[in-house]
Write an enzyme that holds these catalytic residues in place. Structure first.
Site, PDB file in Angstrom:
ATOM      1  N   ASN A 127       0.797  -1.456  -0.099  1.00  8.20           N
ATOM      2  CA  ASN A 127      -0.101  -0.300  -0.151  1.00  8.20           C
ATOM      3  C   ASN A 127       0.755   1.485   0.094  1.00  8.20           C
ATOM      4  OD1 ASN A 127       1.068  -0.602   2.782  1.00  8.20           O
ATOM      5  ND2 ASN A 127      -0.778   0.534   3.462  1.00  8.20           N
TER       6      ASN A 127
ATOM      7  N   GLU B 273       3.600  -5.785  12.359  1.00 10.67           N
ATOM      8  CA  GLU B 273       2.590  -4.999  12.434  1.00 10.67           C
ATOM      9  C   GLU B 273       1.371  -5.073  10.818  1.00 10.67           C
ATOM     10  OE1 GLU B 273       2.496  -1.949  13.454  1.00 10.67           O
ATOM     11  OE2 GLU B 273       4.604  -2.568  14.715  1.00 10.67           O
TER      12      GLU B 273
ATOM     13  N   CYS C   6      -3.035   1.348   6.271  1.00  9.45           N
ATOM     14  CA  CYS C   6      -3.558   0.623   7.604  1.00  9.45           C
ATOM     15  C   CYS C   6      -4.515   1.703   8.114  1.00  9.45           C
ATOM     16  CB  CYS C   6      -2.251  -0.241   8.184  1.00  9.45           C
ATOM     17  SG  CYS C   6      -0.948   1.198   8.367  1.00  9.45           S
TER      18      CYS C   6
ATOM     19  N   GLU D 184       7.087  -0.011  16.674  1.00 12.33           N
ATOM     20  CA  GLU D 184       8.326   0.456  15.595  1.00 12.33           C
ATOM     21  C   GLU D 184       7.886   1.461  15.971  1.00 12.33           C
ATOM     22  OE1 GLU D 184       7.992  -1.649  12.107  1.00 12.33           O
ATOM     23  OE2 GLU D 184       8.684  -3.338  12.418  1.00 12.33           O
TER      24      GLU D 184
HETATM   25  P1  NDP Z   1       0.361  -9.131   2.731  1.00 12.29           P
HETATM   26  O1  NDP Z   1      -0.178  -9.886   4.210  1.00 12.29           O
HETATM   27  O2  NDP Z   1      -0.792 -10.209   2.579  1.00 12.29           O
HETATM   28  O3  NDP Z   1       0.922  -9.155   2.218  1.00 12.29           O
HETATM   29  C1  NDP Z   1       2.400  -8.636   3.268  1.00 12.29           C
HETATM   30  C2  NDP Z   1       3.981  -9.104   2.296  1.00 12.29           C
HETATM   31  O4  NDP Z   1       3.550 -10.142   3.638  1.00 12.29           O
HETATM   32  C3  NDP Z   1       3.525  -9.052   1.395  1.00 12.29           C
HETATM   33  O5  NDP Z   1       5.708  -8.602   1.259  1.00 12.29           O
HETATM   34  C4  NDP Z   1       3.384 -10.785   0.915  1.00 12.29           C
HETATM   35  O6  NDP Z   1       3.759 -11.103  -0.623  1.00 12.29           O
HETATM   36  C5  NDP Z   1       4.018 -10.985   2.216  1.00 12.29           C
HETATM   37  N1  NDP Z   1       3.655 -12.576   2.699  1.00 12.29           N
HETATM   38  C6  NDP Z   1       2.630 -13.434   1.742  1.00 12.29           C
HETATM   39  N2  NDP Z   1       2.274 -14.558   2.128  1.00 12.29           N
HETATM   40  C7  NDP Z   1       3.541 -14.735   3.297  1.00 12.29           C
HETATM   41  C8  NDP Z   1       3.993 -15.951   4.164  1.00 12.29           C
HETATM   42  N3  NDP Z   1       3.284 -17.064   3.835  1.00 12.29           N
HETATM   43  N4  NDP Z   1       4.907 -15.823   4.879  1.00 12.29           N
HETATM   44  C9  NDP Z   1       5.838 -14.390   4.191  1.00 12.29           C
HETATM   45  N5  NDP Z   1       5.462 -13.480   3.591  1.00 12.29           N
HETATM   46  C10 NDP Z   1       4.289 -13.311   3.543  1.00 12.29           C
HETATM   47  O7  NDP Z   1      -0.620  -8.051   3.107  1.00 12.29           O
HETATM   48  P2  NDP Z   1      -0.730  -6.503   1.918  1.00 12.29           P
HETATM   49  O8  NDP Z   1       0.697  -6.889   0.912  1.00 12.29           O
HETATM   50  O9  NDP Z   1      -2.198  -7.465   1.433  1.00 12.29           O
HETATM   51  O10 NDP Z   1      -1.461  -5.910   3.008  1.00 12.29           O
HETATM   52  C11 NDP Z   1      -2.647  -4.780   2.964  1.00 12.29           C
HETATM   53  C12 NDP Z   1      -2.331  -5.120   4.952  1.00 12.29           C
HETATM   54  O11 NDP Z   1      -0.990  -4.854   5.051  1.00 12.29           O
HETATM   55  C13 NDP Z   1      -3.545  -4.726   5.239  1.00 12.29           C
HETATM   56  O12 NDP Z   1      -4.222  -5.990   6.229  1.00 12.29           O
HETATM   57  C14 NDP Z   1      -3.316  -3.833   6.309  1.00 12.29           C
HETATM   58  O13 NDP Z   1      -3.696  -3.144   7.301  1.00 12.29           O
HETATM   59  C15 NDP Z   1      -1.892  -4.238   6.382  1.00 12.29           C
HETATM   60  N6  NDP Z   1      -0.576  -2.640   6.474  1.00 12.29           N
HETATM   61  C16 NDP Z   1      -0.837  -2.431   8.098  1.00 12.29           C
HETATM   62  C17 NDP Z   1       0.017  -1.494   8.161  1.00 12.29           C
HETATM   63  C18 NDP Z   1       0.476  -1.048   9.461  1.00 12.29           C
HETATM   64  O14 NDP Z   1       1.626  -0.403  10.178  1.00 12.29           O
HETATM   65  N7  NDP Z   1       0.173  -1.750  11.118  1.00 12.29           N
HETATM   66  C19 NDP Z   1       1.093  -0.497   7.505  1.00 12.29           C
HETATM   67  C20 NDP Z   1       0.582  -1.081   5.857  1.00 12.29           C
HETATM   68  C21 NDP Z   1      -0.545  -2.029   6.137  1.00 12.29           C
HETATM   69  P3  NDP Z   1       2.873 -10.939  -1.447  1.00 12.29           P
HETATM   70  O15 NDP Z   1       2.801  -9.333  -2.085  1.00 12.29           O
HETATM   71  O16 NDP Z   1       3.657 -11.506  -2.315  1.00 12.29           O
HETATM   72  O17 NDP Z   1       1.667 -11.665  -1.716  1.00 12.29           O
END
Ligand code: NDP
Length: 480
Positions: A150, A248, A282, A461
C-alpha cells in the site's frame, strides 16, 4: 519489457529459476514489467551474502554507517520525481500523493535512523560501592524485512533503515504486487556505495519468498508489515524458532466526531482519512462515529464532499483517487459493498466500479463509497476491507462510542475530533489503539512509538523503539 532483478551481494541478478511473474499497472490493467519469481534458493544466497557482510558492517563505525545511509537518502531525494512516478504506476496511487508523502517519507526514514545512531546513549545503574551495571546493545545478525503494497517504498524503508542503522545486515522482500521502487532503491544503494551483502532484496511471492525468510534458521529477527492472516502464519513459523518478531498488521480504525469539534476541519480531514490512497492506508479511519446532534449535518456535508472527489488517471493533477492496487482487490471491495447492502446498509454515495473510456478502460477504479444504517457489530463494521469504503454511525454518549470503537479485533489507530481537553484525555486512555490522533490525522513524528494492539500487531516500531528492536540488550555488571 523491463525485467526487475534481485539485489544480492551487491549485484543485480536474475532469479535462480529464471522464472518471472507479470507486474501490472493497475491504472491501465496492463502488464508493464516482469518480476523475479524467486524461491528458497535465492533467499539462501541472500542470507549467505548478508551473513558474510555482517561482521564488517556491524563493526563499521557509526559515522560511516550514517554517511552511507545519508547518501542513500540524498539519492532518493535527487530521484524524487522518477521514484514518485514509479510508485504511482506500480500502485495506482495519485502521483501527487507519491510526490508529497511516499517518497519524502522514504528518504526521511533513512535520514532519521542514520542520524539517530549518532545520538544514542545507554543506561548505567550504580549499586553504591558494590557494582556498576551498564546496558550494552548489539546488532543481532541478518534481519528479515517483509513489507506490503500500500505504501511500497515508505514502509519498506521504515524497516530497512533502522535494521541497517543498528548494524544488522538485511534480507528484504517487498510486496510482489508493487516491486518497482524497491528495485530502483537497490540501484541507488549500489550508487551510494553500500558494501556488498549489507542489503539484499529478493522479489517474488509471499508463500515462497516470504515463507523462506520466516523459516530460515539464519534469520533470527523478522520485521513484518501486512495483513493479520499473514502475520499469524509468520508467527506460527517463527515463534517455535524463538525469532524476535515485530508484526504490524491490519486495522479497522474508528474516527470519532463529537459535536464540539471544529466542524469544517473534522469534515475535510475525514474525507482524507477515509479515501487517501483509495482508502488503502492501514491508518485510514474506516468507521466514522458521529455524535447524534450533528449526525445529519455531518452526513449530508460528508456525502456531498465525497461525491465531488474525482477518480481517474493517477498521473492527472485533478485526480483525488487513482486505481485500487489490483483486480482481485477491487473485486474484494465490491463484494464487501454487496455484503453491506445485505446487512441493511444504505449507500449514500458511490458503491460501484468506475469504468472509463480509452486507455484507462481496463483499470481498477472504484467510486468512493459511504454507507450508513449498519449495526456496529456486523461484518462490514468488523472486518478490514482496506479500500474506499467507510461507514457512518451515530452515537449518544462517550460510553456508547467507546464500546463500538473498541468492538473489533483490531487496535491500530483512532482519530478523535473534540475541543474538550478532559474528554480527550478520558477517551484516548480508554481507546484500544496504538496511535490516537486528536484533531488531526497521519501526522508522523519518527521519534514516537508506532504500532497496533490486539490483532493489529506486536512489537513496537517507530524511532527509538525500532532501533531497540533491531538490537540485543545485555547487562554488564562490573564489581567495584
Ligand atoms: P499481505 O499480508 O498479503 O502481504 C504483506 C507481505 O507479506 C507481502 O510482501 C506478501 O508478499 C508477504 N507474504 C504473503 N504471504 C506470506 C507468507 N506466507 N510468509 C511471509 N510473507 C508473506 O498484506 P498486503 O500486501 O495485502 O497489505 C495490506 C495489509 O497490510 C492490510 O491488512 C493492512 O492493514 C496492512 N498494513 C499494516 C500496516 C501497519 O503499520 N500496521 C501498514 C500498512 C499495511 P506478496 O505480496 O507476494 O503476497
Amino acid at each position: 519489457m523491463e525485467k526487475i532483478l534481485n539485489y544480492i551481494n551487491g549485484e543485480l541478478v536474475a532469479p535462480e529459476s529464471g522464472e518471472y511473474l507479470d507486474n501490472y499497472d493497475p491504472s491501465r490493467g496492463t502488464v508493464y514489467s516482469q518480476i523475479p519469481d524467486s524461491d528458497a534458493n535465492d533467499i539462501d544466497m541472500a542470507v549467505s551474502a548478508a551473513k558474510e557482510a555482517f561482521p564488517l558492517w556491524s563493526k563499521t563505525p557509526r559515522e560511516e554507517r550514517s554517511r552511507l545511509m545519508l547518501k542513500v537518502a540524498e539519492l532518493i531525494d535527487e530521484n524524487h520525481e522518477m521514484l514518485s512516478r514509479a510508485e504511482s504506476k506500480d500502485n495506482g496511487k495519485p502521483l501527487k500523493l507519491a510526490r508529497r508523502v511516499d517518497i519524502p517519507r522514504a528518504s526521511s526514514n533513512f535520514r532519521f535512523f542514520a542520524t539517530a545512531i549518532l545520538h544514542e546513549s545507554t543506561e548505567a545503574h550504580r549499586m553504591d560501592e558494590t557494582a556498576m551495571n551498564y546496558t550494552e546493545r548489539t546488532p543481532i545478525g541478518v534481519a528479515g524485512c517483509i513489507s506490503p503494497w500500500n505504501l511500497p517504498l515508505y514502509l519498506f524503508t521504515w524497516k530497512i533503515a533502522p535494521a541497517l542503522a543498528a548494524g544488522n545486515t538485511v534480507v528484504a522482500k517487498p510486496s510482489e504486487v508493487t516491486p518497482m521502487t524497491a528495485f530502483l532503491l537497490s540501484k541507488l544503494c549500489i550508487e551510494a556505495g553500500l558494501p556488498k551483502g549489507v542489503l539484499n532484496i529478493v522479489h517474488g511471492l509471499g508463500p515462497k519468498v516470504g515463507q523462506a525468510i520466516s523459516e530460515h534458521p539464519d534469520i533470527p529477527i523478522i520485521s513484518f508489515t501486512g495483513g493479520t492472516a499473514t502475520g499469524k502464519r509468520i508467527a506460527a513459523t517463527a515463534a517455535p524458532m524463538f525469532k524476535k518478531l515485530s508484526l504490524e498488521l491490519g486495522g479497522k480504525n474508528p474516527n470519532i466526531i463529537f459535536a464540539d469539534c471544529d466542524f469544517d476541519k473534522a469534515l475535510s480531514t475525514s474525507v482524507q482519512s477515509s479515501f487517501a490512497n483509495q482508502g488503502q492506508i492501514c491508518l485510514c479511519g474506516s468507521r466514522i462515529f458521529i455524535e447524534r446532534s450533528i449526525y445529519d449535518k455531518f452526513r449530508d456535508a460528508f456525502a456531498e464532499k465525497v461525491q465531488k472527489l474525482k477518480v481517474g488517471d493517477p498521473l492527472a493533477e485533478s485526480s483525488h483517487l487513482g486505481a485500487v492496487v489490483s483486480k482481485p482487490h477491487m473485486e474484494k471491495v465490491l463484494d464487501y459493498i454487496d455484503l453491506a447492502k445485505k446487512e441493511g446498509g444504505v449507500v449514500l454515495t458511490g458503491g460501484q466500479q468506475i469504468v472509463t473510456a480509452g486507455e484507462l478502460s481496463k483499470g481498477y477504479y472504484l467510486a468512493p463509497t459511504v454507507i450508513e444504517g449498519l449495526d456496529y457489530n456486523c461484518r462490514t463494521n468488523q472486518e478490514e476491507i482496506f479500500g474506499p469504503l467507510v461507514t457512518l454511525t451515530p452515537f449518544d454518549t462517550e460510553e456508547e462510542v467507546l464500546t463500538m470503537a473498541n468492538s473489533t479485533p483490531y487496535g491500530l489507530s483512532a482519530t478523535l475530533w473534540t475541543n474538550d481537553l478532559n474528554r480527550t484525555q478520558r477517551m484516548s486512555t480508554s481507546i484500544k489503539a496504538g496511535v490516537v490522533w486528536v484533531n488531526c490525522w497521519l501526522v508522523r513524528d519518527l521519534r514516537t512509538p508506532f504500532g497496533g494492539v490486539k490483532q493489529s500487531g506486536v512489537g513496537r516500531e517507530g524511532g527509538w523503539d525500532a532501533l531497540q528492536f533491531f538490537t540485543e540488550k545485555k547487562n554488564v555488571c562490573i564489581k567495584l
